[in-house]
Design an enzyme around this catalytic site. Structure first.
Site, PDB file in Angstrom:
ATOM      1  N   ALA A  74       0.819  -1.211   0.000  1.00  0.00           N
ATOM      2  CA  ALA A  74       0.000   0.000   0.000  1.00  0.00           C
ATOM      3  C   ALA A  74       0.855   1.265   0.000  1.00  0.00           C
ATOM      4  CB  ALA A  74      -0.940  -0.005   1.197  1.00  0.00           C
ATOM      5  N   THR A  75       2.006   1.226   0.659  1.00  0.00           N
ATOM      6  CA  THR A  75       2.857   2.424   0.677  1.00  0.00           C
ATOM      7  C   THR A  75       3.271   2.805  -0.743  1.00  0.00           C
ATOM      8  OG1 THR A  75       3.662   2.081   2.912  1.00  0.00           O
ATOM      9  CG2 THR A  75       5.076   3.346   1.455  1.00  0.00           C
ATOM     10  N   ASN A 154      -6.361   3.602  10.467  1.00  0.00           N
ATOM     11  CA  ASN A 154      -5.654   2.443  11.012  1.00  0.00           C
ATOM     12  C   ASN A 154      -5.585   2.429  12.534  1.00  0.00           C
ATOM     13  OD1 ASN A 154      -4.068   4.750  10.057  1.00  0.00           O
ATOM     14  ND2 ASN A 154      -2.367   3.753  11.085  1.00  0.00           N
ATOM     15  N   GLN A 182      -7.020  -0.452   5.290  1.00  0.00           N
ATOM     16  CA  GLN A 182      -7.669  -1.075   6.450  1.00  0.00           C
ATOM     17  C   GLN A 182      -9.080  -1.560   6.134  1.00  0.00           C
ATOM     18  OE1 GLN A 182      -6.318  -1.701   9.401  1.00  0.00           O
ATOM     19  NE2 GLN A 182      -4.402  -0.586   9.154  1.00  0.00           N
ATOM     20  N   HIS A 204      -1.439  -8.049   2.978  1.00  0.00           N
ATOM     21  CA  HIS A 204      -1.133  -8.569   4.312  1.00  0.00           C
ATOM     22  C   HIS A 204      -2.093  -8.093   5.403  1.00  0.00           C
ATOM     23  CE1 HIS A 204       0.861  -5.260   6.614  1.00  0.00           C
ATOM     24  NE2 HIS A 204       0.967  -4.746   5.411  1.00  0.00           N
ATOM     25  N   THR A 243       9.406  -7.104 -12.474  1.00  0.00           N
ATOM     26  CA  THR A 243       8.878  -8.463 -12.607  1.00  0.00           C
ATOM     27  C   THR A 243       7.804  -8.706 -11.567  1.00  0.00           C
ATOM     28  OG1 THR A 243      10.961  -9.272 -13.478  1.00  0.00           O
ATOM     29  CG2 THR A 243       9.515 -10.911 -12.470  1.00  0.00           C
ATOM     30  N   CYS A 329       5.865   6.298  24.260  1.00  0.00           N
ATOM     31  CA  CYS A 329       6.959   5.424  24.638  1.00  0.00           C
ATOM     32  C   CYS A 329       7.133   4.263  23.675  1.00  0.00           C
ATOM     33  CB  CYS A 329       6.760   4.911  26.048  1.00  0.00           C
ATOM     34  SG  CYS A 329       7.128   6.176  27.252  1.00  0.00           S
TER      35      CYS A 329
END
Lengths: 405, 139
Positions: A74-75, A154, A182, A204, A243, A329
């Protein structure tokens, strides 16, 4: 018997469905041909497999197979759509409209466009994560060439009103691109009913393999073109050379076929489990749902547990349960989630959030265990939270002079 | 990111969680960090006035596992030390003891700041001037 760890991070990625793996295996070994080899059976076999898969991918989104451009994910599809339209339609204008909770693959591509002389408007979402349609309309200029808005978010799972968005765009002759990573495979997506001209999605996130995705590019009403970003042998109608990843594409096709056949039943089952989890966790004092309860994906919930920090919370059970947090974090930047902040959440609530993403193989036992673990850990950490103690004593924390770092 | 065994140990069995009576003359309280930054530590010491040693230390922390572990460890180290010795605890000692990765060093800095804030609160309460420190620089 529960098997650990439990995976509740399906918005990050999903496991391959065993049926997908089974479909892929022959294309690694016996049927290894290059789909571009036109003159022998190895190539023909590979081409046929790709054609079959292309049809399944197209069917899932109501498209024509010729409108599917396979990419690495997707990127890449996001990059190809935005940069490709910007370059192809340069003579018509240079203005793109997007919003501030898009995935980084869209936002960073838009930043790149700005460096190239483009102009980008970043719409602010409302506190439920949806854009204001009147603001969208008002942002349109004579130079606007593209509206780029995600189908579903997402982090919070909210679903944008694509039909209304595209109706506005259509009136003004502006192209609509949607990052539907998503949404595809989870909710019914139809490029014609939704009025989408370009759409990025990936295997994926829908029980297919990593490393393969697609860009849908409309061929009529209007006929859309994008400038290739990867040059080479002219594969994928010249829009994306390289390819073809034949086993990946075969798996992608199989994954789409399964999603189409099982979506309805799966949505019913998973949303029931999600609601059970969500209702139980929202019964914890000072816990808040992030996003929109109505317009959203069936398998995700994002909840803030006030006065408890997200990473500290996950640490209580992350050997047994995999979830993700909007806490700073968890990232190298030490900034909490920009998506949650865009909803108007204070940094403190953004730091306190967990995202639960359920999936095809999630069971009720796993949800029951998660409810128990999260509740116990929230209570335990609140016992050692100075903020919880202040809250319980009725101290107004806004009046404290905090030492900001 | 995997946590060190020591961080996990403190997280699972934190030492000295609790609250001391901050109105008492011999109790010093330090509250550092900010909710917006994702960590807040409150560290308290109770000083034996006859000997000048810290006879009890308690903490409460809002933060990640490393922040909880840093403050838990700090309270352990404080007990039995004199107030002057407490001021010598350096954040890098906490980093080494807990094997904190670079991204978590700010947790140890916060613990050091909390110790100093608690000691200064005790000093001011007892008519001593607050000690000045170089501002800790974090990210």
């Amino acid at each position: 018997m529960l098997k650990f760890p439990i995976y509740l991070d399906h918005n990050a990625t999903t496991p391959c469905d065993p049926r997908v793996v089974e479909a892929m295996i022959p294309y690694f070994t016996n049927n290894f041909g290059n789909a571009a080899s036109r003159n022998h059976p190895f190539g023909w076999q590979a081409e046929e497999a790709v054609d079959n898969a292309r049809e399944k991918v197209a069917t899932l989104i109501g498209a024509d197979p010729k409108e599917i451009i396979f990419t690495s994910g997707a990127t890449e599809a996001d990059n190809l759509a935005i940069k490709g339209v910007f370059e192809m339609y340069a003579s018509k204008g240079n203005h793109i409209i997007t919003c501030n909770i898009e995935h980084k693959a869209v936002l960073d591509t838009c930043k790149h466009i700005e460096k190239e002389g483009g102009e980008v408007t970043y719409l602010k979402v409302k506190d439920n994560g949806l854009i204001d349609l009147a603001e969208l309309e008002a942002a349109i200029k004579p130079t606007t060439i593209l509206i780029a808005l995600m189908y579903a978010n997402n982090e919070i799972g909210t679903i944008m009103p694509m039909k209304e968005i595209s109706a506005i765009a259509r009136k003004k002759g502006i192209l609509v691109f949607s990052d539907a990573t998503q949404a595809v495979g989870k909710v019914p997506v139809d490029v014609n009913k939704d009025g989408i001209d370009l759409m990025a999605f990936t295997a994926h996130k829908m029980y297919g393999p990593k490393g393969v995705g697609a860009l849908y590019v409309r061929r009529k009403n209007p006929r859309v073109k994008v400038t290739a970003q990867i040059d080479g042998g002219g594969h994928e109608r010249g829009m994306r050379s390289g390819t073809l990843n034949v086993p990946g594409i075969v798996g992608f096709g199989k994954a789409c076929e399964i999603c189409r056949e099982e979506m309805e039943a799966e949505t019913a089952r998973v949303s029931k489990l999600r609601d059970k989890l969500e209702n139980a966790l929202l019964r914890i004092e000072e816990s808040y749902l992030n996003g929109d309860k109505e317009h959203r994906l069936p398998h995700v919930t994002n909840i803030s547990f006030k006065y408890v920090e997200g990473e500290g919370l996950m640490m209580g059970f992350n050997k047994e349960i995999a979830v993700s947090s909007g806490s700073a974090c968890t990232s190298a930047s030490l900034e909490p989630s920009y998506v949650l902040k865009a909803l108007g959440l204070g940094d403190d609530l953004a730091h306190s959030s967990l995202r639960f993403g359920l999936g095809r193989f999630t069971t009720e036992d796993q949800i029951d265990y998660t409810i128990e673990q999260v509740t116990t850990t929230v209570n335990k950490l609140r016992e050692m939270s100075p903020l919880w103690e202040m809250y319980k004593e009725g101290i107004d924390m806004n009046n404290i002079e905090w030492a900001h770092h | 990111m995997a946590y060190s065994e020591k961080v996990l140990g403190h997280y699972t069995n934190p030492q000295n969680v609790g609250t001391l009576d901050k109105s008492k003359q011999n109790v010093g309280t330090g509250l550092v960090g900010a909710p917006e930054c994702g960590d807040v530590m409150r560290l308290q010491i109770e000083v034996d006035e006859a000997t000048g040693t810290i006879k009890d230390a308690k903490f409460k922390t809002f933060g990640c596992g490393s922040a909880i572990a840093s403050s838990s460890l700090a309270t352990e180290w404080l007990k039995g030390k004199t107030v002057d010795e407490a001021m010598k605890i350096d954040n890098m000692e906490i980093v080494e003891e807990l094997n904190l990765p670079p991204v978590k060093i700010h947790c140890s800095v916060l613990a050091e700041d909390a110790i100093k804030a608690a000691v200064n609160d005790y000093r001011v309460k007892n008519g001593l001037p607050a000690l000045k420190f170089e501002e800790s620089v974090v990210h």
